[in-house]
Design a protein around this motif. Structure first.
Motif, PDB file in Angstrom:
ATOM      1  N   THR A 263       0.581  -1.163  -0.116  1.00 40.16           N
ATOM      2  CA  THR A 263      -0.102  -0.144  -0.203  1.00 40.16           C
ATOM      3  C   THR A 263       0.987   1.206  -0.224  1.00 40.16           C
ATOM      4  O   THR A 263       0.486   2.134  -0.722  1.00 40.16           O
ATOM      5  N   ASN A 264       1.850   1.248   0.863  1.00 38.50           N
ATOM      6  CA  ASN A 264       2.819   2.418   0.899  1.00 38.50           C
ATOM      7  C   ASN A 264       4.365   2.164   0.176  1.00 38.50           C
ATOM      8  O   ASN A 264       4.504   0.978   0.367  1.00 38.50           O
ATOM      9  N   ALA A 265       4.458   3.262  -0.550  1.00 36.93           N
ATOM     10  CA  ALA A 265       5.688   3.067  -1.463  1.00 36.93           C
ATOM     11  C   ALA A 265       6.659   4.333  -1.331  1.00 36.93           C
ATOM     12  O   ALA A 265       5.878   5.299  -1.037  1.00 36.93           O
ATOM     13  N   LEU A 266       7.753   4.211  -1.614  1.00 37.12           N
ATOM     14  CA  LEU A 266       8.790   5.300  -1.782  1.00 37.12           C
ATOM     15  C   LEU A 266       9.396   4.736  -3.155  1.00 37.12           C
ATOM     16  O   LEU A 266      10.035   3.882  -3.720  1.00 37.12           O
ATOM     17  N   TYR A 267       9.531   6.068  -4.143  1.00 40.59           N
ATOM     18  CA  TYR A 267      10.325   5.749  -5.393  1.00 40.59           C
ATOM     19  C   TYR A 267      11.744   6.480  -5.299  1.00 40.59           C
ATOM     20  O   TYR A 267      11.665   7.644  -4.891  1.00 40.59           O
ATOM     21  N   LEU A 268      12.760   5.979  -5.850  1.00 40.78           N
ATOM     22  CA  LEU A 268      14.036   6.880  -6.335  1.00 40.78           C
ATOM     23  C   LEU A 268      13.763   7.071  -7.705  1.00 40.78           C
ATOM     24  O   LEU A 268      13.416   6.190  -8.492  1.00 40.78           O
ATOM     25  N   GLY A 269      13.686   8.288  -7.956  1.00 48.73           N
ATOM     26  CA  GLY A 269      13.644   8.680  -9.340  1.00 48.73           C
ATOM     27  C   GLY A 269      14.751   9.518 -10.267  1.00 48.73           C
ATOM     28  O   GLY A 269      15.722  10.147  -9.418  1.00 48.73           O
ATOM     29  N   ALA A 270      14.796   9.756 -11.544  1.00 49.06           N
ATOM     30  CA  ALA A 270      15.835  10.495 -12.376  1.00 49.06           C
ATOM     31  C   ALA A 270      15.203  11.286 -13.333  1.00 49.06           C
ATOM     32  O   ALA A 270      14.079  10.748 -13.913  1.00 49.06           O
ATOM     33  N   ASN A 271      15.239  12.356 -13.334  1.00 49.18           N
ATOM     34  CA  ASN A 271      14.728  13.400 -14.290  1.00 49.18           C
ATOM     35  C   ASN A 271      13.285  13.239 -14.450  1.00 49.18           C
ATOM     36  O   ASN A 271      12.530  13.156 -15.513  1.00 49.18           O
ATOM     37  N   GLY A 272      12.443  13.363 -13.148  1.00 48.79           N
ATOM     38  CA  GLY A 272      11.221  13.108 -13.101  1.00 48.79           C
ATOM     39  C   GLY A 272      10.251  11.828 -13.360  1.00 48.79           C
ATOM     40  O   GLY A 272       9.326  11.841 -13.633  1.00 48.79           O
ATOM     41  N   ARG A 273      11.267  10.824 -13.600  1.00 47.66           N
ATOM     42  CA  ARG A 273      10.666   9.458 -13.778  1.00 47.66           C
ATOM     43  C   ARG A 273      11.047   8.581 -12.654  1.00 47.66           C
ATOM     44  O   ARG A 273      12.246   8.346 -12.216  1.00 47.66           O
ATOM     45  N   ALA A 274      10.033   7.801 -12.270  1.00 49.26           N
ATOM     46  CA  ALA A 274      10.481   6.674 -11.207  1.00 49.26           C
ATOM     47  C   ALA A 274      11.318   5.689 -11.690  1.00 49.26           C
ATOM     48  O   ALA A 274      11.127   5.283 -12.818  1.00 49.26           O
TER      49      ALA A 274
END
Length: 676
Positions: free
Chosen positions: A275-286
């Motif tokens: 249900t809960n999540a954390l994203y690492l992104g680059a240039n606005g993209r997950a």
């Protein structure tokens, strides 16, 4: 099944397929069978999967045209198609993506295209369209070299580009694709959500990762005159959001990381793996997703919210691979970035976490009062609650955890002591002291719980004595009071020590060796003169084992009468009743168990103690005078006499006196643990 070429000029003019023989057999492998084998039950969730597939294709087309770092230039419009009854029949999905150029059309007509394999595509998603529709009409504009071309065709089960039409002229505004997902087959159309707001929420939930990624195409739901911008809906649905900045000097110097945190309704959580999540992104993209359920110790926050976070940094921008699926950073570097982000997540959710902790603390504190054996485990309810999983909020779950901790604490002390003994360690004395202190603490806690239970039982007993109808002066029947003291229709064979409350009458009765509760005389003694007589409770001795040969040990009989009862006579009264019980038992010569096993001998010298629990009303007082004399204990409502003719001691106590006596006998314990 072969790919059918309808317009060779189209293929040649567009320059899209110079080797027709390569493509001619692309549409094979029994597409009808593949579609029929797709499991898609007609329900509200499944009927939107074809729409999700079309929107996903649009996002990929936008990324291909503008680049993954510029998808903000993308536009996707989802138009709802309705009939005259306002039923939703399907959708029209429009985008300004790259369009059906040569490569995309070649991929489209392949059954298992691998073009999108690097981003998880299987090349069969479009078959969902043919599961819910007879055919799908597609119009697309694309740029071929310097020219803008247009193509339209029907995507069908037997032919992927049926009724194809080609135009070799167009404008920049024509670039993009329109997919007509309508009309759905009736069985699926009936399950399409009726409200556009519901459809918007479902689309938002499915593509939520794009909206927490900072950069996303503009996606709109169009329903007649109504327009819903999904980013606006995302913003309005957000319960709370906040950005946190941090650095990792040892690894990345002054480079800054920003953790964008969102608290959203759980209905629009991505719910991919948690249900809960954390994203690492680059240039606005997950790029990478990390589940947060285990970190937070719960799924839905307060039962209705979900956390989604997005971490961005120039470090992540520079280290993302070409496909935006991973970073060229070490595991230690990634772990440090994520671990510091988790600290920010918990800080962001502090109001919700504090509220849960307060509730947990109250539950722990209440359980300590009701079950004092946990006093030694949870000396500080607040400190103990801080160690619980946030998902552990139900009383039963916290009770189980307290029990688990109690067992672990005991085993730790015991094993530490045994280890010192076995290895003859120099700390054996201190370990022994710890072990004994732990046992003492456990014993004190258990005793406190036992005292607490006595207090609760006395409270229940007191309530049972009150009028159930104040106006008519009616009280509970004696069976209710009887059942509190000792369950009806039972014997000590089917009850444990904790299952009865004979101590309310007399603390010595807590240490019975055998008793009967509401059992006929024929199951208690041999050859009973009146086999159907039914003493309320009979306790055959106070020893610790069966077949006690000491005939001087008394037999106890307890008889209950309804509180406030006032209709006694010389023929019907509790004194005459208990005399008959004693007479039957003496004449039998032996007390037996229900299965006939002899418990003890009974003769004319065997003493009997008969407790009559009844309010001394005027009619009972008259009977006592005629069958007496009875003497009153000073300062109480209890009367007694030694009955020489039957060799029995009779004690008549009012219900109030039994209650007051039980309170007085336990008062010191209650005061010691703060119950009075």
């Amino acid at each position: 099944m072969s790919f059918i070429v309808h317009d060779v000029n189209f293929l040649n003019m567009g320059g899209m397929m110079s080797e027709a023989s390569v493509v001619i057999n692309n549409w094979k492998n029994d597409p009808m069978g593949r579609v029929n084998n797709i499991s898609l039950a007609p329900n509200a969730k499944n009927t939107l999967f074809p729409l999700f597939e079309a929107v996903m294709n649009s996002i990929h087309a936008i990324e291909e045209r503008f680049g993954k770092d510029n998808i903000l230039q993308g536009r996707i419009r989802i138009n709802l198609v309705r009939n005259e009854r306002n039923d939703c029949l399907g959708f029209i999905v429009e985008d300004n993506g790259v369009g059906f150029n040569k490569g995309n059309l070649e991929s489209f007509i392949k059954m298992d295209s691998q073009k999108k394999a690097v981003i998880g595509g299987k090349g069969v998603g479009r078959l969902l369209w043919l599961k819910v529709m007879e055919s799908v009409h597609i119009r697309s504009g694309f740029k071929d070299d310097e020219n803008i071309n247009k193509v339209e065709f029907d995507f069908c089960i037997n032919d992927p580009i049926q009724n194809i039409k080609y135009h070799n002229s167009g404008r920049d505004s024509d670039i993009g694709t329109t997919v007509l997902l309508s009309p759905y087959r009736d069985v699926y159309a009936r399950s399409i959500p009726r409200k556009s707001t519901t459809i918007a929420s479902r689309v938002l939930a499915h593509f939520i990762s794009y909206f927490v990624n900072i950069s996303q195409p503009k996606i709109e739901i169009i329903d007649g005159d109504q327009s819903i911008d999904l980013f606006d809906q995302f913003t309005s649905s957000t319960e709370r959001d906040k950005d946190f900045s941090y650095t990792i000097p040892d690894m990345f110097g002054d480079e800054k990381f920003v953790c964008h945190c969102y608290l959203l309704p759980k209905a629009i959580s991505d719910d991919e793996k948690s249900t809960n999540a954390l994203y690492l992104g680059a240039n606005g993209r997950a790029v990478k997703r990390y589940e947060m359920d285990a970190v937070l110790g719960m799924k839905a926050i307060n039962g209705k919210f979900a956390f989604l976070g997005y971490v961005e940094s120039e470090v992540l921008n520079k280290s993302a691979n070409e496909t935006r699926t991973d970073f060229s950073l070490s595991d230690d570097e990634i772990d440090e970035i994520v671990n510091l982000a988790k600290i920010n997540v918990k800080e962001f959710l502090k109001p919700e976490i504090d509220e849960i902790r307060e509730k947990q603390e109250v539950v722990v504190a209440n359980l300590r009062v009701e079950h004092p054996r946990f006093l030694s485990v949870a000396r500080d309810p607040k400190k103990f609650s801080q160690q619980l999983h946030l998902s552990m909020q139900k009383e039963e779950d916290i009770f189980v955890e307290l029990s688990r901790r109690s067992l672990r604490q005991y085993k730790k002390l015991k094993n530490g002591f045994l280890k010192s003994v076995q290895k003859k360690l120099p700390d054996i004395t201190s370990k022994a002291q710890e072990y004994v202190a732990g046992l003492q603490s456990e014993s004190v806690s258990s005793l406190a719980e036992y005292v607490m239970k006595r207090k609760l039982i006395i409270d229940v007993f007191e309530q049972s004595l009150k009028y159930i109808n104040q106006d008519e002066g009616k009280s509970e029947y004696e069976n209710v009071v009887h059942d509190i003291v000792c369950p009806l229709k039972s014997t000590s064979d089917n009850l444990e020590y904790e299952d009865h409350n004979l101590w309310i009458i007399d603390d010595r009765l807590a240490f019975f060796s055998y008793f009967n509760s509401d059992k006929e005389m024929k199951s208690q003694v041999h050859n009973a003169k009146d086999p159907l007589l039914r003493p309320d409770i009979s306790v055959f001795d106070l020893g610790l084992g069966f077949q006690n040969t000491d005939l001087s040990q008394p037999i106890t009989i307890i008889e209950f009468k309804r509180p406030k009862r006032d209709d006694y006579s010389l023929e019907k009264n509790p004194i005459t009743q208990v005399r008959k019980y004693v007479e039957n038992m003496r004449n039998s010569g032996a007390a037996t168990k229900f299965d006939g096993e002899v418990l003890r001998q009974i003769d004319n010298t065997t003493p009997f103690v008969c407790h009559i629990i009844a309010d001394v009303t005027p009619t009972l007082r008259s009977v006592m005078k005629d069958l007496g004399p009875f003497h009153q204990k000073v300062g109480s409502g209890t009367w007694y006499r030694w009955d020489n003719s039957y060799n029995i001691f009779i004690e008549i106590s009012s219900f109030k006196d039994v209650l007051d006596s039980a309170k007085l006998r336990n008062k010191a314990f209650f005061e010691k643990i703060g119950l009075m």
